[in-house]
Scaffold this motif. Structure first.
Motif, PDB file in Angstrom:
ATOM      1  N   VAL A   1      48.583   4.152  29.871  1.00 24.01           N
ATOM      2  CA  VAL A   1      48.596   2.938  30.528  1.00 24.01           C
ATOM      3  C   VAL A   1      50.053   2.519  30.799  1.00 24.01           C
ATOM      4  CG1 VAL A   1      47.891   0.397  30.971  1.00 24.01           C
ATOM      5  CG2 VAL A   1      46.438   2.054  29.539  1.00 24.01           C
ATOM      6  N   ASP A   2      50.296   2.160  31.795  1.00 21.56           N
ATOM      7  CA  ASP A   2      51.694   1.794  32.339  1.00 21.56           C
ATOM      8  C   ASP A   2      52.809   2.957  32.793  1.00 21.56           C
ATOM      9  OD1 ASP A   2      50.996  -0.991  32.381  1.00 21.56           O
ATOM     10  OD2 ASP A   2      51.935  -1.079  30.226  1.00 21.56           O
ATOM     11  N   THR A   3      52.164   4.215  32.439  1.00 17.02           N
ATOM     12  CA  THR A   3      53.070   5.319  32.407  1.00 17.02           C
ATOM     13  C   THR A   3      52.252   6.459  32.804  1.00 17.02           C
ATOM     14  OG1 THR A   3      54.785   6.744  31.502  1.00 17.02           O
ATOM     15  CG2 THR A   3      52.966   5.763  30.071  1.00 17.02           C
ATOM     16  N   CYS A   4      52.375   7.810  32.737  1.00 13.71           N
ATOM     17  CA  CYS A   4      51.805   8.961  32.710  1.00 13.71           C
ATOM     18  C   CYS A   4      52.291  10.085  31.857  1.00 13.71           C
ATOM     19  CB  CYS A   4      51.598   9.366  34.284  1.00 13.71           C
ATOM     20  SG  CYS A   4      52.692  10.251  35.063  1.00 13.71           S
TER      21      CYS A   4
ATOM     22  N   ALA B   1      37.951  18.755  24.249  1.00 15.63           N
ATOM     23  CA  ALA B   1      39.444  18.642  24.393  1.00 15.63           C
ATOM     24  C   ALA B   1      39.694  17.420  24.972  1.00 15.63           C
ATOM     25  CB  ALA B   1      39.814  19.819  25.794  1.00 15.63           C
ATOM     26  N   PRO B   2      41.116  16.863  24.582  1.00 16.55           N
ATOM     27  CA  PRO B   2      41.230  15.623  25.091  1.00 16.55           C
ATOM     28  C   PRO B   2      41.534  15.305  26.773  1.00 16.55           C
ATOM     29  CG  PRO B   2      43.287  16.812  24.290  1.00 16.55           C
ATOM     30  CD  PRO B   2      41.996  17.532  24.045  1.00 16.55           C
ATOM     31  N   LEU B   3      41.039  14.176  27.027  1.00 14.56           N
ATOM     32  CA  LEU B   3      41.070  13.892  28.359  1.00 14.56           C
ATOM     33  C   LEU B   3      42.023  12.583  28.732  1.00 14.56           C
ATOM     34  CD1 LEU B   3      38.383  14.058  31.028  1.00 14.56           C
ATOM     35  CD2 LEU B   3      39.761  12.306  31.167  1.00 14.56           C
ATOM     36  N   TYR B   4      43.055  12.816  29.200  1.00 12.04           N
ATOM     37  CA  TYR B   4      44.226  11.700  29.253  1.00 12.04           C
ATOM     38  C   TYR B   4      43.753  11.185  30.686  1.00 12.04           C
ATOM     39  CZ  TYR B   4      46.561  14.021  25.746  1.00 12.04           C
ATOM     40  OH  TYR B   4      47.093  14.422  24.386  1.00 12.04           O
ATOM     41  N   ALA B   5      43.439   9.785  30.631  1.00 10.21           N
ATOM     42  CA  ALA B   5      43.090   9.217  32.006  1.00 10.21           C
ATOM     43  C   ALA B   5      44.390   8.424  32.306  1.00 10.21           C
ATOM     44  CB  ALA B   5      41.954   8.405  31.770  1.00 10.21           C
ATOM     45  N   ASN B   6      45.052   8.596  33.081  1.00  9.68           N
ATOM     46  CA  ASN B   6      46.147   7.549  33.604  1.00  9.68           C
ATOM     47  C   ASN B   6      45.686   6.749  34.490  1.00  9.68           C
ATOM     48  OD1 ASN B   6      48.773   9.552  32.510  1.00  9.68           O
ATOM     49  ND2 ASN B   6      46.851  10.829  33.190  1.00  9.68           N
ATOM     50  N   THR B   7      46.210   5.216  34.163  1.00  5.98           N
ATOM     51  CA  THR B   7      45.960   4.287  35.053  1.00  5.98           C
ATOM     52  C   THR B   7      46.785   3.109  34.661  1.00  5.98           C
ATOM     53  OG1 THR B   7      44.002   3.313  36.098  1.00  5.98           O
ATOM     54  CG2 THR B   7      44.024   3.441  33.663  1.00  5.98           C
ATOM     55  N   GLY B   8      46.586   1.908  35.448  1.00  6.39           N
ATOM     56  CA  GLY B   8      47.209   0.983  35.297  1.00  6.39           C
ATOM     57  C   GLY B   8      46.438  -0.233  34.482  1.00  6.39           C
ATOM     58  N   ARG B   9      47.237  -1.481  34.136  1.00  7.26           N
ATOM     59  CA  ARG B   9      46.562  -2.406  33.095  1.00  7.26           C
ATOM     60  C   ARG B   9      45.641  -3.343  34.063  1.00  7.26           C
ATOM     61  NH1 ARG B   9      51.872  -5.828  31.529  1.00  7.26           N
ATOM     62  NH2 ARG B   9      52.521  -3.793  30.716  1.00  7.26           N
ATOM     63  N   HIS B  10      45.771  -3.310  35.481  1.00 14.11           N
ATOM     64  CA  HIS B  10      44.891  -3.821  36.195  1.00 14.11           C
ATOM     65  C   HIS B  10      43.414  -3.162  36.407  1.00 14.11           C
ATOM     66  CE1 HIS B  10      46.564  -0.444  38.842  1.00 14.11           C
ATOM     67  NE2 HIS B  10      45.379  -0.378  39.410  1.00 14.11           N
ATOM     68  N   VAL B  11      43.481  -1.896  35.924  1.00 12.74           N
ATOM     69  CA  VAL B  11      42.223  -1.218  35.618  1.00 12.74           C
ATOM     70  C   VAL B  11      41.719  -1.384  34.260  1.00 12.74           C
ATOM     71  CG1 VAL B  11      40.890   1.208  35.661  1.00 12.74           C
ATOM     72  CG2 VAL B  11      42.364   0.512  37.664  1.00 12.74           C
ATOM     73  N   VAL B  12      42.507  -1.084  33.185  1.00 14.27           N
ATOM     74  CA  VAL B  12      41.926  -1.176  31.880  1.00 14.27           C
ATOM     75  C   VAL B  12      41.698  -2.688  31.315  1.00 14.27           C
ATOM     76  CG1 VAL B  12      43.247   0.930  30.980  1.00 14.27           C
ATOM     77  CG2 VAL B  12      44.421  -1.008  30.877  1.00 14.27           C
ATOM     78  N   GLY B  13      42.276  -3.576  32.067  1.00 15.38           N
ATOM     79  CA  GLY B  13      41.978  -4.812  31.724  1.00 15.38           C
ATOM     80  C   GLY B  13      40.407  -5.318  31.671  1.00 15.38           C
ATOM     81  N   PRO B  14      39.785  -4.933  33.079  1.00 12.74           N
ATOM     82  CA  PRO B  14      38.283  -4.963  33.108  1.00 12.74           C
ATOM     83  C   PRO B  14      37.674  -4.142  32.236  1.00 12.74           C
ATOM     84  CG  PRO B  14      39.531  -5.206  35.249  1.00 12.74           C
ATOM     85  CD  PRO B  14      40.702  -4.676  34.302  1.00 12.74           C
TER      86      PRO B  14
ATOM     87  N   TRP C   1      53.549  -2.107  36.568  1.00 10.36           N
ATOM     88  CA  TRP C   1      53.832  -0.598  35.977  1.00 10.36           C
ATOM     89  C   TRP C   1      52.718   0.213  36.142  1.00 10.36           C
ATOM     90  CZ3 TRP C   1      58.457  -0.746  34.511  1.00 10.36           C
ATOM     91  CH2 TRP C   1      59.188  -1.885  34.034  1.00 10.36           C
ATOM     92  N   THR C   2      52.464   0.537  37.588  1.00 12.50           N
ATOM     93  CA  THR C   2      51.556   1.452  38.225  1.00 12.50           C
ATOM     94  C   THR C   2      52.117   2.035  39.606  1.00 12.50           C
ATOM     95  OG1 THR C   2      49.265   1.625  39.173  1.00 12.50           O
ATOM     96  CG2 THR C   2      50.490  -0.310  39.494  1.00 12.50           C
ATOM     97  N   CYS C   3      51.767   3.366  39.632  1.00  7.22           N
ATOM     98  CA  CYS C   3      52.114   4.143  40.795  1.00  7.22           C
ATOM     99  C   CYS C   3      51.201   3.933  42.042  1.00  7.22           C
ATOM    100  CB  CYS C   3      52.400   5.535  40.608  1.00  7.22           C
ATOM    101  SG  CYS C   3      50.919   6.247  39.917  1.00  7.22           S
ATOM    102  N   ALA C   4      50.285   2.951  41.711  1.00  7.43           N
ATOM    103  CA  ALA C   4      49.370   2.594  42.731  1.00  7.43           C
ATOM    104  C   ALA C   4      49.122   1.337  43.050  1.00  7.43           C
ATOM    105  CB  ALA C   4      47.904   3.285  42.496  1.00  7.43           C
TER     106      ALA C   4
END
Length: 419
Positions: free
Chosen positions: A357-360, A325-338, A116-119
């Motif tokens: 996570v998993d989307t954007c 102001a909110p900062l939306y950090a879009n990333t994958g589970r391979h990043v948020v896990g660590p 579930w990542t574009c990268a």
């Protein structure tokens, strides 16, 4: 006329089940339409078709599952419309949420990896130079071709999963070596070393490249010693959004371009473009639609998804401060896990960072509905798609400007020299 082997004809006739037959017939018909003489085996796929755009996509995937379809090669999944790994609230209505979930489960049932990542190239899916693959999602395609040196066309929704199930793709386009030779030379060597070595430059260069090249292959001269993977990622994503670029070369950097002459096939370019500060300013202006305003309702970064290195840079810039102001950090589970494992995710969230996570935020409704809202981003891809997909006007800036603006709650500009 596309020639099919005896085995391919057997599969298309149902020898391995209706799901495999349907997939093979789709790939064969695509090959016929593109004038491909044959099908070629692929080593892997990256699937963009699991993002919900309507019920037909869900029903298509479920029909493949009902027919016993399974992927024949490694297949990672692009972003979905939901966030199983957890993120900001998603405002999909009940029916759309249900259908999006069914769609995601169907792709997993066919054996696709729930990346579930574009990268996917940041999550360990990195085919070798010269390998034929079938990838979807424009930034993933251009990175795969350009930075990794693997070979893929821009496979659209549903053809991508069909190729993954069939284990093959039409032999045309960027799979063929003669179509990977550059015909356009873009010279950026006249710009300052400081600018060419800055992250903020690459989405702007990508916007220029996309508009100048269209779907042609270009080689860029003058970036030796200035790039890294995240910068090339940003360059490619913007080029693929602003134009139809599926492959670019960077002389002395990317694997098929030890120098510009090799990338050009030792032929003169059909056109040589020298990027000037004036043209760069014009490309920069196209990335902002909000006009002369200091208003910032949200900041969004991570299109393509943020790497661990980019998260570390956000931490450095934030330096323990709180966001206004909110900062939306879009990333994958391979990043948020660590990040979660060592407490860094919790610390960033306490400061006001919202992990997506998993989307954007551009492909599913996450940003709140606000009249006249302005989104700030350092992503060329977000800058192209956010106004139409979210209703937010866009202000483009560097990552540092994005963080400082989120801390202040209004636009903060730094002294950047665009020459």
């Amino acid at each position: 006329m596309t020639a099919l082997s005896a085995e391919e004809r057997s599969i298309a006739s149902g020898a391995q089940g209706e799901g495999a037959a349907m997939a093979l017939r789709i790939v064969a018909e695509a090959a016929r339409l593109m004038g491909a003489p044959r099908l070629i085996p692929v080593a892997s796929a990256h699937i963009d078709g699991a993002l919900y755009h309507g019920d037909s996509g869900t029903l298509f995937a479920e029909r493949l599952v009902a027919g016993g379809a399974r992927v024949a090669v490694r297949a990672t999944l692009n972003v979905g419309a939901l966030a199983p790994a957890g993120c900001a609230a998603i405002r999909l209505p009940a029916h759309e949420r249900d259908m999006a979930g069914r769609m995601m489960r169907a792709y997993e049932a066919m054996g696709c990896e729930p990346s579930w990542t574009c990268a996917p190239y940041q999550a360990g899916h990195r085919p070798a130079v010269g390998t034929d693959v079938a990838w979807g999602e424009s930034n993933a395609v251009i990175f795969c071709n350009s930075v990794l040196g693997a070979r893929t066309n821009r496979y659209g929704d549903f053809l991508d999963i069909a190729c993954a199930i069939a284990g093959c793709a039409p032999d045309y386009g960027l799979h063929r070596p003669e179509n990977r030779i550059a015909s356009l030379l873009i010279d950026v060597s006249g710009l300052s070393q400081a600018l060419r070595s800055s992250d903020v430059f690459y989405p702007v260069l990508g916007t220029y490249l996309g508009r100048a090249a269209g779907n042609a292959v270009a080689v860029i001269e003058g970036l030796q010693g200035c790039t890294n993977e995240d910068r090339l990622k940003a360059l490619g994503a913007a080029a693929a959004s602003a134009g139809g670029v599926g492959l670019f070369h960077v002389a002395g950097v990317t694997p098929e371009a030890p120098d510009a002459a090799t990338a050009l096939g030792h032929m003169p370019p059909r056109e040589r473009l020298v990027l000037t500060p004036q043209e760069l300013q014009a490309a920069l202006a196209r990335l902002s639609t909000a006009g002369a305003t200091e208003r910032i309702d949200a900041v969004a970064i991570g299109s393509p998804h943020l790497s661990l290195a980019e998260i570390a840079e956000v931490e450095r810039l934030l330096a323990g401060r709180k966001l206004a102001a909110p900062l939306y950090a879009n990333t994958g589970r391979h990043v948020v896990g660590p990040l979660a494992a060592d407490g860094r995710r919790a610390a960033l969230e306490a400061a006001g960072v919202v992990f997506v996570v998993d989307t954007c935020v551009v492909v599913t409704p996450i940003l709140p509905e606000i009249e006249g809202a302005v989104l700030m981003t350092n992503s060329g891809k977000f800058a192209h798609y956010a106004p139409g997909n979210t209703g937010y006007a866009v202000t483009y800036g560097s990552l540092s400007e994005c963080v400082e603006s989120a801390v202040a709650g209004h636009l903060v500009r730094e002294a950047l020299i665009w020459n």
